[in-house]
Design a protein around this motif. Sequence first.
Motif, short mmCIF file in Angstrom:
data_model
loop_
_atom_site.label_atom_id
_atom_site.label_comp_id
_atom_site.label_asym_id
_atom_site.label_seq_id
_atom_site.Cartn_x
_atom_site.Cartn_y
_atom_site.Cartn_z
N SER A 36 0.56 5.20 1.97
CA SER A 36 1.44 4.18 2.56
C SER A 36 0.75 2.82 2.51
CB SER A 36 1.72 4.49 4.04
OG SER A 36 2.37 5.71 4.18
N GLY A 37 1.53 1.76 2.67
CA GLY A 37 0.96 0.41 2.78
C GLY A 37 0.20 -0.01 1.53
N ILE A 38 0.84 0.15 0.38
CA ILE A 38 0.09 -0.06 -0.87
C ILE A 38 -0.35 -1.52 -1.06
CG2 ILE A 38 1.02 1.94 -2.10
CD1 ILE A 38 3.05 0.17 -3.42
N ALA A 39 0.34 -2.46 -0.41
CA ALA A 39 -0.08 -3.86 -0.56
C ALA A 39 -1.42 -4.12 0.12
CB ALA A 39 0.98 -4.79 0.02
N ASP A 40 -1.80 -3.25 1.05
CA ASP A 40 -3.07 -3.43 1.76
C ASP A 40 -4.24 -2.82 1.00
OD1 ASP A 40 -1.54 -4.56 3.73
OD2 ASP A 40 -1.43 -2.73 4.94
N GLY A 41 -3.98 -2.25 -0.16
CA GLY A 41 -5.04 -1.62 -0.95
C GLY A 41 -4.91 -0.11 -0.92
N LEU A 42 -5.39 0.50 -1.99
CA LEU A 42 -5.27 1.95 -2.14
C LEU A 42 -6.58 2.62 -1.78
CD1 LEU A 42 -3.50 2.06 -5.64
CD2 LEU A 42 -2.45 1.93 -3.35
N ASP A 43 -6.48 3.73 -1.05
CA ASP A 43 -7.69 4.50 -0.75
C ASP A 43 -8.36 4.94 -2.05
OD1 ASP A 43 -7.07 4.17 1.86
OD2 ASP A 43 -6.59 6.26 2.29
N ALA A 44 -7.55 5.25 -3.05
CA ALA A 44 -8.09 5.70 -4.34
C ALA A 44 -9.02 4.64 -4.94
CB ALA A 44 -6.96 6.02 -5.31
N ASP A 45 -8.69 3.35 -4.71
CA ASP A 45 -9.53 2.29 -5.28
C ASP A 45 -10.88 2.20 -4.55
OD1 ASP A 45 -7.71 1.65 -7.22
OD2 ASP A 45 -6.77 0.03 -6.06
N ASN A 64 5.57 1.54 0.39
CA ASN A 64 5.27 0.14 0.63
C ASN A 64 4.82 -0.17 2.05
OD1 ASN A 64 5.76 -1.43 -1.87
ND2 ASN A 64 7.69 -0.30 -1.80
N ALA A 65 5.55 0.31 3.04
CA ALA A 65 5.24 -0.12 4.41
C ALA A 65 3.96 0.55 4.91
CB ALA A 65 6.41 0.23 5.33
N PRO A 66 3.15 -0.19 5.67
CA PRO A 66 1.93 0.40 6.25
C PRO A 66 2.27 1.19 7.51
CG PRO A 66 2.06 -1.92 6.82
CD PRO A 66 3.27 -1.63 5.98
N LEU A 67 3.07 2.24 7.32
CA LEU A 67 3.61 3.03 8.44
C LEU A 67 3.43 4.51 8.14
CD1 LEU A 67 7.01 1.11 8.91
CD2 LEU A 67 4.94 0.91 10.34
N SER A 68 3.77 5.32 9.13
CA SER A 68 3.78 6.77 8.92
C SER A 68 4.63 7.11 7.69
CB SER A 68 4.37 7.43 10.16
OG SER A 68 4.72 8.76 9.89
N PRO A 69 4.22 8.10 6.89
CA PRO A 69 4.97 8.41 5.66
C PRO A 69 6.46 8.64 5.88
CG PRO A 69 2.87 9.53 5.60
CD PRO A 69 2.96 8.87 6.96
N HIS A 70 6.85 9.29 6.98
CA HIS A 70 8.28 9.56 7.17
C HIS A 70 9.07 8.26 7.25
CE1 HIS A 70 7.72 8.53 11.40
NE2 HIS A 70 9.00 8.74 11.64
N ARG A 71 8.51 7.26 7.90
CA ARG A 71 9.21 5.99 8.08
C ARG A 71 9.06 5.11 6.83
NH1 ARG A 71 13.36 3.58 9.15
NH2 ARG A 71 13.21 1.52 10.07
N ALA A 72 7.86 5.08 6.28
CA ALA A 72 7.65 4.27 5.07
C ALA A 72 8.54 4.78 3.94
CB ALA A 72 6.18 4.30 4.66
N ALA A 73 8.67 6.11 3.83
CA ALA A 73 9.52 6.68 2.77
C ALA A 73 10.97 6.30 3.02
CB ALA A 73 9.36 8.20 2.74
#
Length: 203
Positions: A36-45, A64-73
């Motif tokens: 979640s929250g991909i604009a804030d950076g990816l954990d993978a990076d 996109n949203a920096p929220l719980s997956p259920h809500r961000a989805a």
Amino acid sequence: MTGVFVTGTDTGIGKTLVSAWLVRSWQADYWKPVQSGIADGLDADVVRAVAPDAVVHPSAFLLNAPLSPHRAASLDGVAIALGDFHLPRTSRPLVVEGAGGVLVPLNDRHFMADLMVHLGLPVVLVARSGLGTINHSLLSLEALQRRGVTVAGVVMSGPPNDDNRQAVEHFSGVPVVGQLPQLGGPEGLTRHPPLAWRPWGIS
Ligand SMILES: Nc1ncnc2c1ncn2[C@@H]1O[C@H](COP(=O)(O)OP(=O)(O)O)[C@@H](O)[C@H]1O
Ligand SMILES: [Mg+2]
């Protein structure tokens, strides 16, 4: 398949840092199934930066949203189903990093804990080392155990605290298998020794 599913007592607790430590320690691959929250950076990076040789498998959901997956989805107009998740094939150990903690919802029926059951990997719980960790760790471990999830161990992040470590082990029966001290940042991992502990199946 050998590997672990890394969850935590909270978001921002050190899952990514500990995952990167395990990746470096075991020459493992890394997979973040839901980001979640991909604009804030990816954990993978973050993992790529400190483990440049690791294979990083693509996330199943980038939200996109920096929220719980259920809500961000739902904000992205996407539905998450357990059947969407398939362990990436690899001959190396695999470190899977969850989102948030054990009872973070994926949709209106399933939690991260259900994804752990679905993927069938033993779980590593990341917990803070300091005050508050006994309660958060025991709550998380109880929720995992009542769902039949195999917990391989707890890794504590932050300044070592032997009292808290012993209390978590005593009351849960789960071993604290690692302790990541306070590092300057993720890059501190490159100077930090590997974790000697290996769960079953990883040699
Ligand atoms: N042991 C530690 N030493 C230094 N910084 C840490 C440690 N554990 C976590 N952090 C920092 O705390 C923040 C959240 O950690 P992170 O691993 O991203 O948590 P999570 O993946 O659980 O959200 C990051 O800035 C990370 O670098
Ligand atoms: Mg993370």
